[in-house]
Design a protein around this motif. Sequence first.
Motif, short mmCIF file in Angstrom:
data_model
loop_
_atom_site.label_atom_id
_atom_site.label_comp_id
_atom_site.label_asym_id
_atom_site.label_seq_id
_atom_site.Cartn_x
_atom_site.Cartn_y
_atom_site.Cartn_z
N PHE A 214 51.87 34.85 84.08
CA PHE A 214 51.36 33.74 83.07
C PHE A 214 50.10 34.15 82.63
O PHE A 214 49.54 34.74 81.42
CB PHE A 214 52.00 32.42 83.06
CG PHE A 214 52.91 31.68 82.46
CD1 PHE A 214 53.59 31.99 80.92
CD2 PHE A 214 53.75 30.95 83.05
CE1 PHE A 214 54.71 31.72 80.84
CE2 PHE A 214 54.93 30.56 83.03
CZ PHE A 214 55.59 31.21 81.95
N PHE A 215 49.02 34.01 83.74
CA PHE A 215 48.12 34.80 83.34
C PHE A 215 47.71 36.04 82.98
O PHE A 215 47.28 36.51 82.04
CB PHE A 215 47.65 33.89 85.22
CG PHE A 215 45.93 34.34 85.14
CD1 PHE A 215 44.69 33.50 84.08
CD2 PHE A 215 45.23 35.30 85.88
CE1 PHE A 215 43.85 33.69 84.34
CE2 PHE A 215 43.86 35.48 85.53
CZ PHE A 215 43.22 34.68 84.57
N LEU A 216 48.05 36.71 84.30
CA LEU A 216 48.57 38.59 83.62
C LEU A 216 48.73 38.61 81.85
O LEU A 216 48.29 39.18 81.58
CB LEU A 216 49.17 39.31 84.72
CG LEU A 216 48.67 39.12 86.33
CD1 LEU A 216 49.52 39.35 86.72
CD2 LEU A 216 47.50 39.42 86.13
N GLY A 217 50.16 38.06 81.89
CA GLY A 217 50.57 38.29 80.88
C GLY A 217 49.95 37.64 79.78
O GLY A 217 49.35 38.26 78.79
N ALA A 218 48.66 36.94 79.99
CA ALA A 218 47.65 36.13 78.77
C ALA A 218 46.98 37.08 78.28
O ALA A 218 46.45 37.79 77.26
CB ALA A 218 47.41 34.62 79.21
N ILE A 219 46.42 37.74 79.75
CA ILE A 219 45.31 38.73 80.21
C ILE A 219 45.71 39.62 79.04
O ILE A 219 44.72 40.70 78.63
CB ILE A 219 44.69 39.02 81.10
CG1 ILE A 219 44.46 37.91 81.58
CG2 ILE A 219 43.97 40.34 81.06
CD1 ILE A 219 43.85 38.35 82.96
N VAL A 220 47.36 40.52 79.11
CA VAL A 220 46.83 41.84 78.70
C VAL A 220 47.85 41.63 76.90
O VAL A 220 47.44 42.50 76.04
CB VAL A 220 48.62 42.33 79.60
CG1 VAL A 220 49.06 43.07 78.64
CG2 VAL A 220 48.22 42.69 81.32
N GLY A 221 48.20 40.59 76.48
CA GLY A 221 48.73 40.20 74.85
C GLY A 221 46.98 40.11 74.50
O GLY A 221 47.26 40.44 73.51
N ILE A 222 45.74 39.53 75.26
CA ILE A 222 44.97 39.45 74.69
C ILE A 222 44.71 40.39 74.25
O ILE A 222 43.82 40.94 72.50
CB ILE A 222 43.93 38.27 75.24
CG1 ILE A 222 43.98 36.84 75.29
CG2 ILE A 222 42.64 39.13 74.69
CD1 ILE A 222 43.60 36.16 76.33
N ILE A 223 44.26 41.63 75.50
CA ILE A 223 44.19 42.98 75.14
C ILE A 223 44.77 43.80 73.96
O ILE A 223 43.78 44.50 73.03
CB ILE A 223 44.49 44.00 76.01
CG1 ILE A 223 43.17 42.88 77.87
CG2 ILE A 223 43.54 45.28 75.81
CD1 ILE A 223 43.62 43.38 78.95
N LEU A 224 46.43 43.48 74.19
CA LEU A 224 46.95 44.12 73.33
C LEU A 224 46.82 43.54 71.65
O LEU A 224 46.77 44.53 71.02
CB LEU A 224 48.60 44.54 73.32
CG LEU A 224 48.45 44.52 74.31
CD1 LEU A 224 50.39 44.09 75.05
CD2 LEU A 224 48.91 45.96 74.51
N ILE A 225 46.00 42.24 71.80
CA ILE A 225 46.22 42.06 70.68
C ILE A 225 44.59 42.29 69.90
O ILE A 225 44.81 42.85 68.48
CB ILE A 225 46.42 40.20 70.17
CG1 ILE A 225 47.16 39.16 70.21
CG2 ILE A 225 45.61 40.04 68.81
CD1 ILE A 225 47.76 38.01 70.96
N ALA A 226 43.82 42.55 70.46
CA ALA A 226 42.75 43.26 70.44
C ALA A 226 43.02 44.41 70.11
O ALA A 226 41.92 44.97 69.60
CB ALA A 226 41.43 43.00 71.04
N LYS A 227 43.64 45.61 70.73
CA LYS A 227 43.32 46.51 69.76
C LYS A 227 44.26 47.42 69.12
O LYS A 227 43.55 48.24 68.08
CB LYS A 227 44.18 47.41 71.49
CG LYS A 227 43.25 48.01 72.37
CD LYS A 227 43.82 48.21 73.78
CE LYS A 227 44.81 49.63 73.60
NZ LYS A 227 45.20 50.10 74.25
N ASP A 228 44.98 46.25 68.62
CA ASP A 228 45.99 46.67 67.07
C ASP A 228 47.05 45.43 66.97
O ASP A 228 47.96 45.15 67.54
CB ASP A 228 47.03 47.55 67.60
CG ASP A 228 47.68 48.50 66.26
OD1 ASP A 228 47.68 47.93 65.33
OD2 ASP A 228 48.52 48.95 66.57
N LYS A 229 46.33 45.41 66.01
CA LYS A 229 46.53 43.45 65.67
C LYS A 229 47.88 42.94 65.55
O LYS A 229 49.10 42.86 65.77
CB LYS A 229 45.66 43.03 64.56
CG LYS A 229 45.56 41.56 64.88
CD LYS A 229 44.39 40.70 64.42
CE LYS A 229 44.26 38.84 64.27
NZ LYS A 229 42.93 38.51 64.08
#
Length: 268
Positions: A214-229
């Motif tokens: 979940f922790f890794l998923g949250a980090i990747v999710g935040i990066i993806l959202i920041a890159k291309d909402k």
Amino acid sequence: MSLFYEGLFFIAGTIAGSFLNVCIYRIPRGKSILSPSSHCPACGYKIRPIDNIPLLSYILLKGKCRSCKKKISLRYPLVELITGLLWVQLYNHFGLTFQLIPGLFFVTLLVVLAAIDYDTNLIPNKIMLPAIAISFVFTVLYVLKIKSVPIIANAGVGWSVAGFFIGGGLLYLIAIIASAVFRKDAMGGGDIKLAAFAGLYLGGYILLALFIGFFLGAIVGIILIAKDKSKSMSKTMPFGPFIAAGSIITLFFGLQLWSKYLALAGLS
Ligand SMILES: [Zn+2]
């Protein structure tokens, strides 16, 4: 001798990875993994054995098909390299013990399931159900006093079966809550089965594996959202790769991580 065995496990791992690439590509497409032999997906050129050496052929061909010169996906050598490195780590972790066998099976399955989930957002029952059945065979071997599961702590068959229900049960619970609250399926049946499968090997440490996931998923999710909402918000992210990563980290480092956590919390 250890360097010799490390080399051996690396080569065997890259060969296994090469076969995993075939499974990752063909199983979701409903194709046979045995025939026809490997061919270029772009031009259909039949890949000769000399062009099918794990890692090496990709380098020699400079990442291009010999016939049509189309780029070969970096995914192929990457899966081979990762599987090779994981097999070396498994050998170093378990040594030449019986536990190495379920260890190799567990980690190799996690690689193929994670890659298929990444590609298709699905974890095929065609692999998942036989994998769970074979894992229960390892559990039976344990009952017959051949130590094998759960491979992390060697704590007994009860711990392994508990891990199965804890892992599957927790994700099932999350799936029910998520569909009630958000009115959409956040967690698929494949994720539930994958967590149950990992629980068989990790026992109660499956909770740590899922937490890391979940922790890794949250980090990747935040990066993806920041890159291309807009793009990443509409598309659901597959969770299988994160369950797999959390499980592999827990298998190798879970005991140390847990005792460090207890020490930090002042509990030991
Ligand atoms: Zn080609």
